[in-house]
Design a protein around this motif. Sequence first.
Motif, PDB file in Angstrom:
ATOM      1  N   GLN A  73       0.807  -1.218   0.000  1.00 51.80           N
ATOM      2  CA  GLN A  73       0.000   0.000   0.000  1.00 51.80           C
ATOM      3  C   GLN A  73       0.839   1.265   0.000  1.00 51.80           C
ATOM      4  O   GLN A  73       0.361   2.342  -0.360  1.00 51.80           O
ATOM      5  CB  GLN A  73      -0.944  -0.005   1.212  1.00 51.80           C
ATOM      6  N   LYS A  74       2.091   1.138   0.394  1.00 53.71           N
ATOM      7  CA  LYS A  74       2.996   2.286   0.386  1.00 53.71           C
ATOM      8  C   LYS A  74       3.744   2.403  -0.943  1.00 53.71           C
ATOM      9  O   LYS A  74       4.657   3.212  -1.084  1.00 53.71           O
ATOM     10  CB  LYS A  74       3.970   2.177   1.556  1.00 53.71           C
ATOM     11  N   GLY A  75       3.350   1.584  -1.917  1.00 57.63           N
ATOM     12  CA  GLY A  75       3.977   1.625  -3.228  1.00 57.63           C
ATOM     13  C   GLY A  75       5.286   0.881  -3.298  1.00 57.63           C
ATOM     14  O   GLY A  75       6.010   0.962  -4.296  1.00 57.63           O
ATOM     15  N   ASN A  76       5.598   0.116  -2.247  1.00 55.76           N
ATOM     16  CA  ASN A  76       6.851  -0.631  -2.210  1.00 55.76           C
ATOM     17  C   ASN A  76       6.714  -1.999  -2.871  1.00 55.76           C
ATOM     18  O   ASN A  76       5.617  -2.554  -2.963  1.00 55.76           O
ATOM     19  CB  ASN A  76       7.294  -0.837  -0.756  1.00 55.76           C
ATOM     20  N   ASN A  77       7.826  -2.540  -3.316  1.00 54.54           N
ATOM     21  CA  ASN A  77       7.848  -3.905  -3.807  1.00 54.54           C
ATOM     22  C   ASN A  77       7.747  -4.863  -2.619  1.00 54.54           C
ATOM     23  O   ASN A  77       8.168  -4.538  -1.509  1.00 54.54           O
ATOM     24  CB  ASN A  77       9.123  -4.184  -4.590  1.00 54.54           C
ATOM     25  N   VAL A  78       7.204  -6.044  -2.879  1.00 54.07           N
ATOM     26  CA  VAL A  78       7.034  -7.039  -1.825  1.00 54.07           C
ATOM     27  C   VAL A  78       7.844  -8.286  -2.166  1.00 54.07           C
ATOM     28  O   VAL A  78       7.805  -8.782  -3.288  1.00 54.07           O
ATOM     29  CB  VAL A  78       5.547  -7.427  -1.655  1.00 54.07           C
ATOM     30  N   LEU A  79       8.588  -8.770  -1.186  1.00 53.16           N
ATOM     31  CA  LEU A  79       9.318 -10.030  -1.299  1.00 53.16           C
ATOM     32  C   LEU A  79       8.998 -10.836  -0.054  1.00 53.16           C
ATOM     33  O   LEU A  79       9.270 -10.396   1.068  1.00 53.16           O
ATOM     34  CB  LEU A  79      10.824  -9.775  -1.404  1.00 53.16           C
ATOM     35  N   ALA A  80       8.374 -11.998  -0.234  1.00 58.27           N
ATOM     36  CA  ALA A  80       7.985 -12.848   0.889  1.00 58.27           C
ATOM     37  C   ALA A  80       8.547 -14.243   0.681  1.00 58.27           C
ATOM     38  O   ALA A  80       8.265 -14.887  -0.333  1.00 58.27           O
ATOM     39  CB  ALA A  80       6.468 -12.900   1.011  1.00 58.27           C
ATOM     40  N   THR A  81       9.357 -14.723   1.615  1.00 55.33           N
ATOM     41  CA  THR A  81      10.022 -16.013   1.481  1.00 55.33           C
ATOM     42  C   THR A  81       9.358 -17.083   2.342  1.00 55.33           C
ATOM     43  O   THR A  81       8.646 -16.784   3.296  1.00 55.33           O
ATOM     44  CB  THR A  81      11.505 -15.903   1.880  1.00 55.33           C
ATOM     45  N   ARG A  82       9.633 -18.355   1.985  1.00 57.04           N
ATOM     46  CA  ARG A  82       9.089 -19.514   2.686  1.00 57.04           C
ATOM     47  C   ARG A  82       7.556 -19.463   2.761  1.00 57.04           C
ATOM     48  O   ARG A  82       6.953 -19.774   3.792  1.00 57.04           O
ATOM     49  CB  ARG A  82       9.698 -19.642   4.092  1.00 57.04           C
ATOM     50  N   ALA A  83       6.953 -19.075   1.655  1.00 60.63           N
ATOM     51  CA  ALA A  83       5.496 -18.955   1.575  1.00 60.63           C
ATOM     52  C   ALA A  83       4.873 -20.221   0.995  1.00 60.63           C
ATOM     53  O   ALA A  83       5.400 -20.814   0.050  1.00 60.63           O
ATOM     54  CB  ALA A  83       5.120 -17.753   0.718  1.00 60.63           C
ATOM     55  N   THR A  84       3.756 -20.633   1.533  1.00 57.93           N
ATOM     56  CA  THR A  84       3.037 -21.801   1.025  1.00 57.93           C
ATOM     57  C   THR A  84       2.110 -21.383  -0.120  1.00 57.93           C
ATOM     58  O   THR A  84       1.780 -20.198  -0.252  1.00 57.93           O
ATOM     59  CB  THR A  84       2.190 -22.429   2.137  1.00 57.93           C
ATOM     60  N   PRO A  85       1.679 -22.343  -0.947  1.00 59.23           N
ATOM     61  CA  PRO A  85       0.716 -22.019  -2.001  1.00 59.23           C
ATOM     62  C   PRO A  85      -0.556 -21.367  -1.441  1.00 59.23           C
ATOM     63  O   PRO A  85      -1.135 -20.471  -2.070  1.00 59.23           O
ATOM     64  CB  PRO A  85       0.413 -23.376  -2.637  1.00 59.23           C
ATOM     65  N   LYS A  86      -0.998 -21.817  -0.276  1.00 61.26           N
ATOM     66  CA  LYS A  86      -2.198 -21.243   0.356  1.00 61.26           C
ATOM     67  C   LYS A  86      -1.976 -19.768   0.698  1.00 61.26           C
ATOM     68  O   LYS A  86      -2.870 -18.938   0.515  1.00 61.26           O
ATOM     69  CB  LYS A  86      -2.556 -22.034   1.618  1.00 61.26           C
ATOM     70  N   MET A  87      -0.801 -19.441   1.177  1.00 62.43           N
ATOM     71  CA  MET A  87      -0.469 -18.045   1.474  1.00 62.43           C
ATOM     72  C   MET A  87      -0.490 -17.212   0.198  1.00 62.43           C
ATOM     73  O   MET A  87      -1.016 -16.096   0.171  1.00 62.43           O
ATOM     74  CB  MET A  87       0.904 -17.957   2.146  1.00 62.43           C
ATOM     75  N   TYR A  88       0.092 -17.780  -0.854  1.00 62.98           N
ATOM     76  CA  TYR A  88       0.120 -17.055  -2.131  1.00 62.98           C
ATOM     77  C   TYR A  88      -1.288 -16.785  -2.645  1.00 62.98           C
ATOM     78  O   TYR A  88      -1.588 -15.668  -3.083  1.00 62.98           O
ATOM     79  CB  TYR A  88       0.903 -17.842  -3.174  1.00 62.98           C
ATOM     80  N   GLU A  89      -2.142 -17.779  -2.618  1.00 62.73           N
ATOM     81  CA  GLU A  89      -3.509 -17.600  -3.111  1.00 62.73           C
ATOM     82  C   GLU A  89      -4.226 -16.500  -2.336  1.00 62.73           C
ATOM     83  O   GLU A  89      -4.975 -15.700  -2.912  1.00 62.73           O
ATOM     84  CB  GLU A  89      -4.285 -18.912  -3.014  1.00 62.73           C
ATOM     85  N   LYS A  99       3.119 -12.653  -7.688  1.00 62.09           N
ATOM     86  CA  LYS A  99       3.611 -13.806  -8.446  1.00 62.09           C
ATOM     87  C   LYS A  99       4.233 -14.789  -7.467  1.00 62.09           C
ATOM     88  O   LYS A  99       4.684 -14.414  -6.382  1.00 62.09           O
ATOM     89  CB  LYS A  99       4.636 -13.366  -9.494  1.00 62.09           C
ATOM     90  N   TYR A 100       4.285 -16.062  -7.889  1.00 64.54           N
ATOM     91  CA  TYR A 100       4.767 -17.103  -6.974  1.00 64.54           C
ATOM     92  C   TYR A 100       5.699 -18.076  -7.677  1.00 64.54           C
ATOM     93  O   TYR A 100       5.384 -18.589  -8.746  1.00 64.54           O
ATOM     94  CB  TYR A 100       3.565 -17.867  -6.406  1.00 64.54           C
ATOM     95  N   ASN A 101       6.855 -18.297  -7.084  1.00 63.90           N
ATOM     96  CA  ASN A 101       7.768 -19.350  -7.523  1.00 63.90           C
ATOM     97  C   ASN A 101       7.592 -20.500  -6.541  1.00 63.90           C
ATOM     98  O   ASN A 101       8.039 -20.430  -5.398  1.00 63.90           O
ATOM     99  CB  ASN A 101       9.213 -18.850  -7.528  1.00 63.90           C
ATOM    100  N   LYS A 102       6.900 -21.553  -6.987  1.00 61.95           N
ATOM    101  CA  LYS A 102       6.540 -22.657  -6.101  1.00 61.95           C
ATOM    102  C   LYS A 102       7.765 -23.382  -5.560  1.00 61.95           C
ATOM    103  O   LYS A 102       7.813 -23.754  -4.380  1.00 61.95           O
ATOM    104  CB  LYS A 102       5.628 -23.637  -6.845  1.00 61.95           C
ATOM    105  N   MET A 103       8.775 -23.604  -6.410  1.00 64.89           N
ATOM    106  CA  MET A 103       9.972 -24.295  -5.951  1.00 64.89           C
ATOM    107  C   MET A 103      10.725 -23.471  -4.911  1.00 64.89           C
ATOM    108  O   MET A 103      11.170 -23.985  -3.881  1.00 64.89           O
ATOM    109  CB  MET A 103      10.895 -24.623  -7.121  1.00 64.89           C
ATOM    110  N   ALA A 104      10.839 -22.172  -5.156  1.00 62.61           N
ATOM    111  CA  ALA A 104      11.548 -21.288  -4.237  1.00 62.61           C
ATOM    112  C   ALA A 104      10.721 -20.947  -3.011  1.00 62.61           C
ATOM    113  O   ALA A 104      11.256 -20.494  -2.004  1.00 62.61           O
ATOM    114  CB  ALA A 104      11.939 -20.002  -4.958  1.00 62.61           C
ATOM    115  N   ARG A 105       9.392 -21.114  -3.124  1.00 63.40           N
ATOM    116  CA  ARG A 105       8.434 -20.719  -2.079  1.00 63.40           C
ATOM    117  C   ARG A 105       8.513 -19.210  -1.821  1.00 63.40           C
ATOM    118  O   ARG A 105       8.503 -18.748  -0.683  1.00 63.40           O
ATOM    119  CB  ARG A 105       8.688 -21.501  -0.780  1.00 63.40           C
ATOM    120  N   VAL A 106       8.574 -18.455  -2.895  1.00 64.34           N
ATOM    121  CA  VAL A 106       8.740 -16.999  -2.805  1.00 64.34           C
ATOM    122  C   VAL A 106       7.592 -16.281  -3.509  1.00 64.34           C
ATOM    123  O   VAL A 106       7.255 -16.598  -4.649  1.00 64.34           O
ATOM    124  CB  VAL A 106      10.086 -16.563  -3.428  1.00 64.34           C
ATOM    125  N   ILE A 107       7.010 -15.297  -2.825  1.00 62.51           N
ATOM    126  CA  ILE A 107       6.004 -14.406  -3.402  1.00 62.51           C
ATOM    127  C   ILE A 107       6.681 -13.076  -3.712  1.00 62.51           C
ATOM    128  O   ILE A 107       7.417 -12.542  -2.875  1.00 62.51           O
ATOM    129  CB  ILE A 107       4.837 -14.153  -2.422  1.00 62.51           C
TER     130      ILE A 107
END
Length: 248
Positions: A73-89, A99-107
């Motif tokens: 919301q502050k216009g910043n980029n987001v990097l989230a690690t060790r995320a599950t598919p459920k978290m991504y959805e 966007k989600y890299n399933k192998m890396a578990r990164v949003i």
Amino acid sequence: MDKNKLSDLFNKVKDGEVSVDDAVDRLKGLPFDDLGFAKVDNHRNLRQGYPEVVFCQSKTVEQVVAICENIAQKGNNVLATRATPKMYEAVKGKLSKAKYNKMARVITIENEKVRVDKGYIAVVTGGTSDMAVAEEAAETAIALGNEVRTVYDAGVAGIHRLFANLETIQGARVVIAVAGMEGALASVVGGLVDKPVIAVPTSVGYGANFNGLSALLTMLNSCSSGVSVVNIDNGFGAGYLASMINRM
């Protein structure tokens, strides 16, 4: 809010385009926003040049969504690690750019372009089994604006595979060497390049590998100069450090 945005806000107040009250409202989230369960560090961008990164492991889906929303919301980029598919959805449901890299578990969410134009980072793995950690490193470096080139499954058990990719590896400004088992890859790569090598031990291996401890100790005791080591399976730490070096 980064330095450029902060300067722009002050100029708009000075020129009368933004009221003082509105500016105060925008700044009230500095230095952090208290979400009750998390205090989002909004000064991170000012101090380090990139917003706070979300470590999703052990957090609830709702907590991950709320933190990602706050950062975005502050216009910043987001990097989230060790995320599950459920978290991504759940994040995707609130933030359509996710966007989600399933192998890396990164949003990742890109709200503004960040580019490092000084060279590329090479990510090399000993085996295919090390790719998840390597992908975390690569996704982190890419999110921080770097070009990344990967060389996967090029371990010392078939060292000709590594030599076949020497041009790519030696052309990088930084090399990330990811390996489990005995972790010999980092020492070999360190002896072949004149650039910093960041070694990442992985928990891949049989019993006496001790969940990555053997690879960690091998890498810490490397005889090659210019090899540094991050923690076991810490692809994020390697990608972040490689980006800092590449930006210098």
